[in-house]
Write a protein that holds these residues in place. Structure first.
Motif, PDB file in Angstrom:
ATOM      1  N   ALA A 462     -16.265 -61.596 -21.718  1.00  0.00           N
ATOM      2  CA  ALA A 462     -17.571 -61.038 -21.868  1.00  0.00           C
ATOM      3  C   ALA A 462     -17.541 -59.534 -21.366  1.00  0.00           C
ATOM      4  CB  ALA A 462     -18.616 -61.942 -21.382  1.00  0.00           C
ATOM      5  N   ASN A 463     -18.503 -59.091 -21.958  1.00  0.00           N
ATOM      6  CA  ASN A 463     -18.490 -57.374 -21.462  1.00  0.00           C
ATOM      7  C   ASN A 463     -19.545 -57.326 -20.288  1.00  0.00           C
ATOM      8  OD1 ASN A 463     -18.920 -54.770 -21.275  1.00  0.00           O
ATOM      9  ND2 ASN A 463     -19.980 -54.371 -23.032  1.00  0.00           N
ATOM     10  N   HIS A 464     -19.206 -57.062 -19.150  1.00  0.00           N
ATOM     11  CA  HIS A 464     -19.961 -57.000 -17.847  1.00  0.00           C
ATOM     12  C   HIS A 464     -20.974 -55.725 -17.762  1.00  0.00           C
ATOM     13  CE1 HIS A 464     -16.561 -54.407 -16.614  1.00  0.00           C
ATOM     14  NE2 HIS A 464     -17.509 -53.895 -15.816  1.00  0.00           N
ATOM     15  N   HIS A 465     -20.809 -55.012 -18.972  1.00  0.00           N
ATOM     16  CA  HIS A 465     -21.805 -53.664 -18.929  1.00  0.00           C
ATOM     17  C   HIS A 465     -22.783 -53.933 -20.045  1.00  0.00           C
ATOM     18  CE1 HIS A 465     -19.234 -50.997 -16.792  1.00  0.00           C
ATOM     19  NE2 HIS A 465     -18.132 -51.316 -17.539  1.00  0.00           N
ATOM     20  N   ALA A 466     -23.112 -54.993 -20.579  1.00  0.00           N
ATOM     21  CA  ALA A 466     -23.948 -55.522 -21.547  1.00  0.00           C
ATOM     22  C   ALA A 466     -25.155 -56.157 -20.707  1.00  0.00           C
ATOM     23  CB  ALA A 466     -23.223 -56.489 -22.631  1.00  0.00           C
ATOM     24  N   LEU A 467     -26.237 -56.338 -21.659  1.00  0.00           N
ATOM     25  CA  LEU A 467     -27.526 -57.220 -21.131  1.00  0.00           C
ATOM     26  C   LEU A 467     -27.494 -58.236 -21.707  1.00  0.00           C
ATOM     27  CD1 LEU A 467     -30.021 -54.062 -21.776  1.00  0.00           C
ATOM     28  CD2 LEU A 467     -28.604 -54.432 -19.519  1.00  0.00           C
ATOM     29  N   TYR A 468     -27.974 -59.377 -20.798  1.00  0.00           N
ATOM     30  CA  TYR A 468     -27.917 -60.553 -21.182  1.00  0.00           C
ATOM     31  C   TYR A 468     -29.300 -61.237 -20.777  1.00  0.00           C
ATOM     32  CZ  TYR A 468     -22.659 -60.105 -21.522  1.00  0.00           C
ATOM     33  OH  TYR A 468     -21.633 -59.599 -21.762  1.00  0.00           O
ATOM     34  N   LEU A 469     -29.699 -62.132 -21.640  1.00  0.00           N
ATOM     35  CA  LEU A 469     -30.653 -63.145 -21.448  1.00  0.00           C
ATOM     36  C   LEU A 469     -30.344 -64.142 -20.451  1.00  0.00           C
ATOM     37  CD1 LEU A 469     -31.942 -63.917 -24.923  1.00  0.00           C
ATOM     38  CD2 LEU A 469     -33.188 -62.438 -23.050  1.00  0.00           C
ATOM     39  N   PRO A 470     -31.245 -64.643 -19.462  1.00  0.00           N
ATOM     40  CA  PRO A 470     -30.853 -65.907 -18.555  1.00  0.00           C
ATOM     41  C   PRO A 470     -29.874 -66.898 -19.093  1.00  0.00           C
ATOM     42  CG  PRO A 470     -33.279 -65.177 -18.094  1.00  0.00           C
ATOM     43  CD  PRO A 470     -32.676 -64.465 -19.386  1.00  0.00           C
ATOM     44  N   THR A 471     -30.466 -67.297 -20.544  1.00  0.00           N
ATOM     45  CA  THR A 471     -29.687 -68.456 -21.152  1.00  0.00           C
ATOM     46  C   THR A 471     -28.179 -68.100 -21.744  1.00  0.00           C
ATOM     47  OG1 THR A 471     -30.884 -67.593 -23.165  1.00  0.00           O
ATOM     48  CG2 THR A 471     -31.978 -69.542 -21.991  1.00  0.00           C
ATOM     49  N   GLU A 472     -28.105 -66.574 -21.661  1.00  0.00           N
ATOM     50  CA  GLU A 472     -26.913 -66.223 -22.195  1.00  0.00           C
ATOM     51  C   GLU A 472     -25.830 -66.201 -21.007  1.00  0.00           C
ATOM     52  OE1 GLU A 472     -28.071 -63.522 -25.811  1.00  0.00           O
ATOM     53  OE2 GLU A 472     -27.912 -62.602 -24.082  1.00  0.00           O
ATOM     54  N   LEU A 473     -26.538 -65.877 -19.691  1.00  0.00           N
ATOM     55  CA  LEU A 473     -25.653 -65.788 -18.773  1.00  0.00           C
ATOM     56  C   LEU A 473     -25.091 -67.001 -18.182  1.00  0.00           C
ATOM     57  CD1 LEU A 473     -27.678 -63.203 -16.313  1.00  0.00           C
ATOM     58  CD2 LEU A 473     -25.202 -63.059 -17.615  1.00  0.00           C
ATOM     59  N   ARG A 474     -25.807 -68.080 -18.285  1.00  0.00           N
ATOM     60  CA  ARG A 474     -25.485 -69.581 -17.862  1.00  0.00           C
ATOM     61  C   ARG A 474     -24.112 -70.031 -18.688  1.00  0.00           C
ATOM     62  NH1 ARG A 474     -27.588 -74.066 -15.689  1.00  0.00           N
ATOM     63  NH2 ARG A 474     -29.565 -73.047 -15.141  1.00  0.00           N
ATOM     64  N   PRO A 475     -24.078 -69.907 -19.645  1.00  0.00           N
ATOM     65  CA  PRO A 475     -22.554 -70.401 -20.320  1.00  0.00           C
ATOM     66  C   PRO A 475     -21.285 -69.465 -19.778  1.00  0.00           C
ATOM     67  CG  PRO A 475     -23.668 -69.396 -22.241  1.00  0.00           C
ATOM     68  CD  PRO A 475     -24.579 -69.511 -20.970  1.00  0.00           C
ATOM     69  N   ILE A 476     -21.611 -68.199 -19.428  1.00  0.00           N
ATOM     70  CA  ILE A 476     -20.472 -67.326 -19.210  1.00  0.00           C
ATOM     71  C   ILE A 476     -20.176 -67.853 -17.617  1.00  0.00           C
ATOM     72  CG2 ILE A 476     -20.080 -64.981 -18.367  1.00  0.00           C
ATOM     73  CD1 ILE A 476     -21.784 -64.002 -20.490  1.00  0.00           C
ATOM     74  N   ILE A 477     -21.014 -68.252 -16.728  1.00  0.00           N
ATOM     75  CA  ILE A 477     -20.842 -68.414 -15.235  1.00  0.00           C
ATOM     76  C   ILE A 477     -20.332 -69.772 -15.238  1.00  0.00           C
ATOM     77  CG2 ILE A 477     -21.942 -69.097 -13.170  1.00  0.00           C
ATOM     78  CD1 ILE A 477     -24.014 -67.014 -13.797  1.00  0.00           C
ATOM     79  N   ASN A 478     -20.692 -70.658 -16.141  1.00  0.00           N
ATOM     80  CA  ASN A 478     -20.077 -72.160 -16.327  1.00  0.00           C
ATOM     81  C   ASN A 478     -18.461 -71.884 -16.653  1.00  0.00           C
ATOM     82  OD1 ASN A 478     -22.251 -73.530 -15.645  1.00  0.00           O
ATOM     83  ND2 ASN A 478     -23.158 -73.635 -17.614  1.00  0.00           N
TER      84      ASN A 478
END
Length: 654
Positions: A462-478
């Motif tokens: 995933a691009n760490h320079h992008a903007l994410y919704l909280p619901t989009e961050l959860r699967p990345i962290i998982n």
């Protein structure tokens, strides 16, 4: 001149000798008549009785304990630097205000001085639509003069004059200097050029100045001593075109023409320019000689106007049992919302004539009582003499069978009446130029990961320079947790900390951090919440069909609209609202609606402390109007949770 905030130095006390000298200069410059009066005590030897009258006159113009301060500001299209002196004082029972402005060798009174000293300067008149432009910094053009000729004999070139509207002819709202000899004008129809150069007005930065930053004071509803020809005598001519020129934006011979509706001939089309965005002519052309209305005719017009207003509300809000009205309804709200918008005013003469004071009832209370006697409504007197409407019989045949008449297009919403003759009706609380009404808004909270979290996003591609919704961050962290095999063997809800999470998310600065680091594991939900807090917040306000990709996100959490209730002038409550611009709401249009909805005076000014480059405007309404403001905001798509209310009128708990 004072459309933008001037740079004012520190105030300094005015010596008694200087105060007397300045007051005497004002008395001489303005030809103030000093009335001698009998003293309450025996005068000392050598003391003239007239001296006592001079002292009282001085205090009325420039009170004791007045102060002065130097100021600098800009003036004109070329933003010429000008400087002068402000004289600040306090009349009995009034807050401290700027009373006089000295520019070069001329001392100008402010509106506060004029309100306290009727007849100090000549009073000119213009229609309210022109006055609104003057209160924005425009100059009064010759065709904009009303109620003359003849004009006041002291309104000569270079003299200081006050300007009032035809609707409120005894309330001066603008202070200016005559550019021509207005007193000698024989006619204004067809004339060109500037008549009065505006210097100061109700609503500018001098009006708004106060030591406690409480804002400007409201204009009085009525003043005795001004406008001695209130009976309408001397109204020899009316204007065909009212022209003003914006001091900041107009061209050399610019100005804004406000014409009557004329025949669409080829010669007249070039003259029909309207006030900034208006798409309808404000008045219709009538015959040169207009017949004066009798008291009975004015009574009939007001009676039918209220019937029209009730008929309109009945047919446009059928689903509401009260048809859009909140009872009890005070007399000011009834006149403002149900009578004035439905008066068939087509000329300036009618605008000046159709006044409740010219009816046989003379005031709103007796007018309401007449409808009560006809059993069209039920009213009650409150303490203090105010009359309120408790209920209205919307099923009365006089209201149900009322046939609407055609209204002028001035400030109309163009909505068809729900029944009757098919004439255009005026929506009292909706401005046709306010595009924010009915809009749909949504607020999107986004998060941008910090650079230290880059390995977490690289692992999930995933691009760490992008903007994410909280619901989009959860699967990345998982995905990172699963790829690094950080799930605890004993408890699947726990995540074992690796060096990246330990150093980036939990820095050991708090007891909770130290406890987590000591255990070496943390609940999965707590970890995700903590990562969100380490990210930089952004927000987007989406309007109607806008998408997240079409709007640029702004840093920080989404702002909230602020509503502040505070007490001023002892026991008067005002309600202030700010921060509506980011929600696509024009402050002036909102203020105009609140003025009608609340039947109260409103003003719009720059919020204290906001940036001059990107000013935040503040809407101020007289009275506790929190609920009306929230209702108006909800109509514009604002969620109630996006509004913060601060009530400063309630005392602190002990």
């Amino acid at each position: 001149m004072f459309k933008k905030k001037p740079n004012i130095k520190a105030l300094a006390p005015l010596r008694s000798s200087d105060r007397r000298r300045i007051a005497d200069q004002i008395i001489a410059d303005y030809g103030v008549e000093v009335q001698s009066r009998e003293p309450t005590h025996q005068p000392e030897a050598g003391q003239e009785i007239a001296t006592i009258g001079v002292g009282a006159t001085r205090n009325a113009l420039l009170p004791d304990n007045s102060q002065s301060a130097r100021f600098t500001t800009t003036s004109g299209k070329d933003l010429k630097q000008v400087s002068g002196t402000l004289y600040v004082g306090k009349h009995a029972g009034q807050p401290q205000r700027v009373l006089w402005i000295k520019l070069e060798d001329k001392i100008l009174p402010t509106v506060y001085t004029l309100w306290m000293n009727p007849g100090l300067v000549p009073l000119l008149h213009t229609p309210d639509v022109v006055l609104q432009k003057l209160r924005g910094g425009a100059d009064l053009m010759t065709p904009g003069l009303a109620r003359g000729p003849p004009f006041p004999r002291k309104a000569t070139k270079g003299s200081v004059v006050a300007i009032a509207s035809l609707e409120k002819p005894n309330i001066p709202m603008v202070v200016g200097v005559c550019e021509i000899d207005v007193a000698s004008l024989q006619q204004v129809r067809g004339a060109k050029g500037h008549a009065v150069r505006g210097e100061h007005w109700d609503g500018d930065e001098i009006w708004a100045w106060s030591q406690g930053r409480s804002g400007g004071g409201s204009a009085p509803d009525d003043l005795e001593g001004w406008d001695t020809n209130d009976d309408g005598s001397g109204l020899a001519e009316r204007t065909n075109d009212f022209t003003v020129e914006d001091s900041d934006d107009a061209q050399n011979e610019g100005g804004v023409a406000i014409p009557y509706i004329a025949a669409k001939s080829s010669q007249e089309k070039g003259q029909n320019e309207f006030v900034e965005g208006e798409d309808a002519e404000p008045f219709e052309r009538v015959d040169e000689e207009e017949k004066d209305l009798s008291t009975k005719e004015i009574d009939d017009i007001f009676w039918h106007a209220l019937l029209y207003g009730l008929h309109h509300h009945r047919n446009t809000t059928r689903s509401d049992p009260h048809h859009g009205l909140n009872f009890p309804l005070n007399q000011s709200a009834l006149i403002s919302n149900l009578v004035l918008p439905f008066l068939p005013i087509t000329t300036p003469t009618q605008a000046a004539t159709l006044n409740i004071k010219r009816t046989s009832w003379k005031n709103a209370k007796k007018f309401i009582k007449a409808f009560d006697k006809a059993r069209l409504l039920k009213s009650k007197d409150r303490d203090g003499g105010e009359c309120v409407v408790l209920d209205i019989d919307f099923e009365d045949p006089a209201i149900v069978n009322f046939i609407p008449y055609k209204l002028p297009k001035k400030e109309t919403a163009g909505a068809e009446s729900g029944g009757g003759g098919g004439g255009k009706t005026i929506t009292a609380d909706i401005s046709p130029s306010d595009s924010s009404i009915g809009q749909k808004l949504s607020k999107v909270e986004l998060y941008k990961p910090k650079e230290q979290l880059a390995p977490v996003f690289v692992a999930s591609k995933a691009n760490h320079h992008a903007l994410y919704l909280p619901t989009e961050l959860r699967p990345i962290i998982n995905e990172y947790i699963d790829s690094e095999k950080l799930v605890s063997d004993t408890n699947k809800r726990l995540v074992n900390l690796d060096p990246i999470l330990a150093n980036t998310v939990f820095d050991g600065s708090t007891p909770l951090d130290r406890e987590v680091l000591a255990k070496g594991s943390v609940p999965r939900d707590a970890l995700i919440d903590r990562i969100l807090k380490t990210c930089s917040p952004y927000h987007i306000i989406l309007r109607n069909d806008e998408t997240r990709d079409s709007v640029k996100a702004k840093a920080g959490h989404a702002p909230k609209i602020a509503i502040v209730l505070e007490t001023r002038s002892g026991n008067k409550t005002v309600t202030k609202l700010s921060g509506v611009e980011v929600f696509y709401i024009p402050p002036q249009a909102l203020a105009d609606e609140l003025q009608k909805t609340c039947a109260s005076s409103t003003s719009v000014g720059q919020l204290a402390g906001s940036s001059p480059k990107k000013p935040v405007m503040e809407v101020m309404v007289q009275g506790p109007q929190k609920d009306a403001m929230i209702k108006a905001l909800e109509k514009r798509g604002v969620n109630r949770q996006w509004v913060e209310v601060h009530d400063k009128t309630k005392g602190k708990k002990k």
